[in-house]
Design a protein around this motif. Structure first.
Motif, PDB file in Angstrom:
ATOM      1  N   ALA A  20     -25.069  -0.642   1.585  1.00 56.81           N
ATOM      2  CA  ALA A  20     -25.741  -0.939   0.127  1.00 56.81           C
ATOM      3  C   ALA A  20     -27.061  -0.852   0.585  1.00 56.81           C
ATOM      4  CB  ALA A  20     -25.851  -2.289  -0.847  1.00 56.81           C
ATOM      5  N   VAL A  21     -28.112  -0.146   0.066  1.00 57.10           N
ATOM      6  CA  VAL A  21     -29.504   0.149   0.383  1.00 57.10           C
ATOM      7  C   VAL A  21     -30.467  -0.831  -1.032  1.00 57.10           C
ATOM      8  CG1 VAL A  21     -30.754   2.095   1.077  1.00 57.10           C
ATOM      9  CG2 VAL A  21     -28.848   2.148   1.466  1.00 57.10           C
ATOM     10  N   ALA A  22     -31.200  -1.084  -0.386  1.00 56.85           N
ATOM     11  CA  ALA A  22     -31.897  -2.225  -0.800  1.00 56.85           C
ATOM     12  C   ALA A  22     -33.742  -2.244  -0.104  1.00 56.85           C
ATOM     13  CB  ALA A  22     -31.685  -3.468  -0.892  1.00 56.85           C
ATOM     14  N   VAL A  23     -34.938  -2.483  -0.817  1.00 51.70           N
ATOM     15  CA  VAL A  23     -35.828  -2.344  -0.547  1.00 51.70           C
ATOM     16  C   VAL A  23     -36.249  -3.625  -0.624  1.00 51.70           C
ATOM     17  CG1 VAL A  23     -36.648   0.136  -0.926  1.00 51.70           C
ATOM     18  CG2 VAL A  23     -36.963  -1.578  -1.851  1.00 51.70           C
ATOM     19  N   ALA A  24     -37.510  -4.052   0.317  1.00 47.10           N
ATOM     20  CA  ALA A  24     -37.825  -5.659  -0.112  1.00 47.10           C
ATOM     21  C   ALA A  24     -39.287  -5.886   0.922  1.00 47.10           C
ATOM     22  CB  ALA A  24     -36.454  -6.823   0.897  1.00 47.10           C
ATOM     23  N   ASP A  25     -39.636  -6.851   0.867  1.00 45.88           N
ATOM     24  CA  ASP A  25     -40.709  -6.932   1.237  1.00 45.88           C
ATOM     25  C   ASP A  25     -41.267  -8.655   1.472  1.00 45.88           C
ATOM     26  OD1 ASP A  25     -42.295  -7.789  -1.730  1.00 45.88           O
ATOM     27  OD2 ASP A  25     -43.143  -6.499  -1.195  1.00 45.88           O
ATOM     28  N   ARG A  54     -39.270  -2.827   3.780  1.00 42.35           N
ATOM     29  CA  ARG A  54     -38.487  -2.604   4.912  1.00 42.35           C
ATOM     30  C   ARG A  54     -37.467  -1.718   3.948  1.00 42.35           C
ATOM     31  NH1 ARG A  54     -40.745  -6.653   7.192  1.00 42.35           N
ATOM     32  NH2 ARG A  54     -41.589  -5.874   9.864  1.00 42.35           N
ATOM     33  N   VAL A  55     -36.595  -1.159   4.377  1.00 37.77           N
ATOM     34  CA  VAL A  55     -35.223  -0.497   3.828  1.00 37.77           C
ATOM     35  C   VAL A  55     -34.311  -1.620   4.199  1.00 37.77           C
ATOM     36  CG1 VAL A  55     -33.894   1.159   4.044  1.00 37.77           C
ATOM     37  CG2 VAL A  55     -36.328   1.779   3.750  1.00 37.77           C
ATOM     38  N   VAL A  56     -33.680  -2.260   3.258  1.00 39.88           N
ATOM     39  CA  VAL A  56     -32.538  -2.838   3.829  1.00 39.88           C
ATOM     40  C   VAL A  56     -31.449  -2.609   4.000  1.00 39.88           C
ATOM     41  CG1 VAL A  56     -31.646  -4.981   3.327  1.00 39.88           C
ATOM     42  CG2 VAL A  56     -33.985  -5.271   3.085  1.00 39.88           C
ATOM     43  N   LEU A  57     -30.656  -1.969   4.871  1.00 45.33           N
ATOM     44  CA  LEU A  57     -28.912  -1.299   4.550  1.00 45.33           C
ATOM     45  C   LEU A  57     -28.216  -2.102   4.666  1.00 45.33           C
ATOM     46  CD1 LEU A  57     -27.114   1.188   4.767  1.00 45.33           C
ATOM     47  CD2 LEU A  57     -28.165   1.383   6.520  1.00 45.33           C
ATOM     48  N   THR A  58     -27.477  -2.675   4.403  1.00 40.74           N
ATOM     49  CA  THR A  58     -26.774  -3.871   4.482  1.00 40.74           C
ATOM     50  C   THR A  58     -24.379  -3.424   4.564  1.00 40.74           C
ATOM     51  OG1 THR A  58     -27.673  -5.306   3.002  1.00 40.74           O
ATOM     52  CG2 THR A  58     -24.955  -5.304   3.150  1.00 40.74           C
ATOM     53  N   VAL A  59     -23.418  -3.212   5.426  1.00 48.44           N
ATOM     54  CA  VAL A  59     -22.554  -2.442   5.546  1.00 48.44           C
ATOM     55  C   VAL A  59     -20.909  -4.153   6.216  1.00 48.44           C
ATOM     56  CG1 VAL A  59     -21.293  -0.762   7.721  1.00 48.44           C
ATOM     57  CG2 VAL A  59     -23.455  -0.442   6.795  1.00 48.44           C
ATOM     58  N   GLU A  60     -20.801  -3.397   4.893  1.00 49.26           N
ATOM     59  CA  GLU A  60     -19.870  -4.774   4.883  1.00 49.26           C
ATOM     60  C   GLU A  60     -17.894  -4.512   5.009  1.00 49.26           C
ATOM     61  OE1 GLU A  60     -21.451  -8.569   2.797  1.00 49.26           O
ATOM     62  OE2 GLU A  60     -20.536  -7.232   1.566  1.00 49.26           O
ATOM     63  N   GLU A  61     -17.664  -4.941   4.926  1.00 49.62           N
ATOM     64  CA  GLU A  61     -16.080  -4.257   5.605  1.00 49.62           C
ATOM     65  C   GLU A  61     -15.377  -4.765   4.600  1.00 49.62           C
ATOM     66  OE1 GLU A  61     -12.078  -5.012   7.697  1.00 49.62           O
ATOM     67  OE2 GLU A  61     -14.104  -5.988   8.728  1.00 49.62           O
ATOM     68  N   PHE A  71     -29.145  -4.355   8.284  1.00 47.68           N
ATOM     69  CA  PHE A  71     -30.316  -3.610   9.051  1.00 47.68           C
ATOM     70  C   PHE A  71     -31.742  -4.072   8.190  1.00 47.68           C
ATOM     71  CE2 PHE A  71     -26.363  -2.023  10.371  1.00 47.68           C
ATOM     72  CZ  PHE A  71     -26.477  -1.783  11.826  1.00 47.68           C
ATOM     73  N   HIS A  72     -32.501  -4.850   8.629  1.00 47.95           N
ATOM     74  CA  HIS A  72     -33.985  -4.571   7.698  1.00 47.95           C
ATOM     75  C   HIS A  72     -34.857  -3.814   8.569  1.00 47.95           C
ATOM     76  CE1 HIS A  72     -33.166  -8.083   6.206  1.00 47.95           C
ATOM     77  NE2 HIS A  72     -32.145  -8.280   6.691  1.00 47.95           N
ATOM     78  N   LEU A  73     -34.760  -2.740   8.365  1.00 47.67           N
ATOM     79  CA  LEU A  73     -35.459  -0.897   9.308  1.00 47.67           C
ATOM     80  C   LEU A  73     -37.402  -0.905   8.240  1.00 47.67           C
ATOM     81  CD1 LEU A  73     -32.572   1.168   8.198  1.00 47.67           C
ATOM     82  CD2 LEU A  73     -33.720   0.144  10.362  1.00 47.67           C
ATOM     83  N   PRO A  74     -37.934  -0.736   9.703  1.00 46.80           N
ATOM     84  CA  PRO A  74     -39.591  -0.590   8.836  1.00 46.80           C
ATOM     85  C   PRO A  74     -39.021   0.810   8.365  1.00 46.80           C
ATOM     86  CG  PRO A  74     -38.909  -0.626  11.728  1.00 46.80           C
ATOM     87  CD  PRO A  74     -37.745  -1.134  10.309  1.00 46.80           C
ATOM     88  N   MET A  92     -40.651  -8.830  -3.247  1.00 45.51           N
ATOM     89  CA  MET A  92     -40.026  -7.777  -4.098  1.00 45.51           C
ATOM     90  C   MET A  92     -38.671  -7.666  -3.537  1.00 45.51           C
ATOM     91  SD  MET A  92     -39.543  -4.526  -3.887  1.00 45.51           S
ATOM     92  CE  MET A  92     -40.616  -3.773  -2.686  1.00 45.51           C
ATOM     93  N   ARG A  93     -37.311  -7.580  -4.011  1.00 44.09           N
ATOM     94  CA  ARG A  93     -36.721  -7.173  -3.694  1.00 44.09           C
ATOM     95  C   ARG A  93     -35.992  -5.998  -4.657  1.00 44.09           C
ATOM     96  NH1 ARG A  93     -33.363  -8.691   0.606  1.00 44.09           N
ATOM     97  NH2 ARG A  93     -34.401 -10.371   1.841  1.00 44.09           N
ATOM     98  N   ARG A  94     -35.950  -4.926  -4.397  1.00 42.86           N
ATOM     99  CA  ARG A  94     -34.512  -4.104  -5.362  1.00 42.86           C
ATOM    100  C   ARG A  94     -33.901  -2.765  -4.606  1.00 42.86           C
ATOM    101  NH1 ARG A  94     -37.310   0.636  -8.027  1.00 42.86           N
ATOM    102  NH2 ARG A  94     -37.509   1.514  -6.305  1.00 42.86           N
ATOM    103  N   SER A  95     -32.111  -3.194  -5.480  1.00 41.06           N
ATOM    104  CA  SER A  95     -31.549  -1.793  -4.955  1.00 41.06           C
ATOM    105  C   SER A  95     -31.784  -0.736  -5.130  1.00 41.06           C
ATOM    106  CB  SER A  95     -30.176  -2.982  -5.913  1.00 41.06           C
ATOM    107  OG  SER A  95     -29.001  -2.295  -5.316  1.00 41.06           O
ATOM    108  N   ILE A  96     -31.301   0.030  -4.201  1.00 39.95           N
ATOM    109  CA  ILE A  96     -31.505   1.481  -4.253  1.00 39.95           C
ATOM    110  C   ILE A  96     -30.480   2.200  -4.678  1.00 39.95           C
ATOM    111  CG2 ILE A  96     -32.757   3.451  -3.481  1.00 39.95           C
ATOM    112  CD1 ILE A  96     -34.846   1.539  -4.005  1.00 39.95           C
TER     113      ILE A  96
END
Length: 86
Positions: A29-34, A42-49, A59-62, A1-5
């Motif tokens: 962007a913040v998402a969740v994935a398992d 995990r909470v997925v935080l993506t930072v892009e220029e 970042f795949h954050l527990p 599962m992946r879902r954009s928050i």
């Protein structure tokens, strides 16, 4: 599962005043994935220029690190005199 928050596309008004090349235009962007080998969510935080899609940091954050990041952002807001939502 992946879902954009939530996600936030860059807005030039977000840059602080200063030299135009001093600050990178960044979107997040913040998402969740398992869908990991251990199937843990995990909470997925993506930072892009801006303009460099696919070259950002992901970042795949527990949960315990996502909470730590949440607390750190709350502490930073308090430090600059902003209210913190609970």
């Amino acid at each position: 599962m992946r879902r954009s928050i939530d996600d936030y596309p860059f807005d030039p008004a977000d840059l602080p005043p200063g030299d135009g090349d001093e600050f990178a235009p960044v979107s997040w962007a913040v998402a969740v994935a398992d869908d990991y080998d251990d199937a843990a969510a995990r909470v997925v935080l993506t930072v892009e220029e801006v303009g460099r899609a696919g070259y950002g940091l992901v970042f795949h954050l527990p949960p315990h690190l996502a909470r730590r990041l949440r607390v750190a952002i709350g502490d930073a807001l308090k430090e600059i005199g902003e209210p913190v939502d609970s």
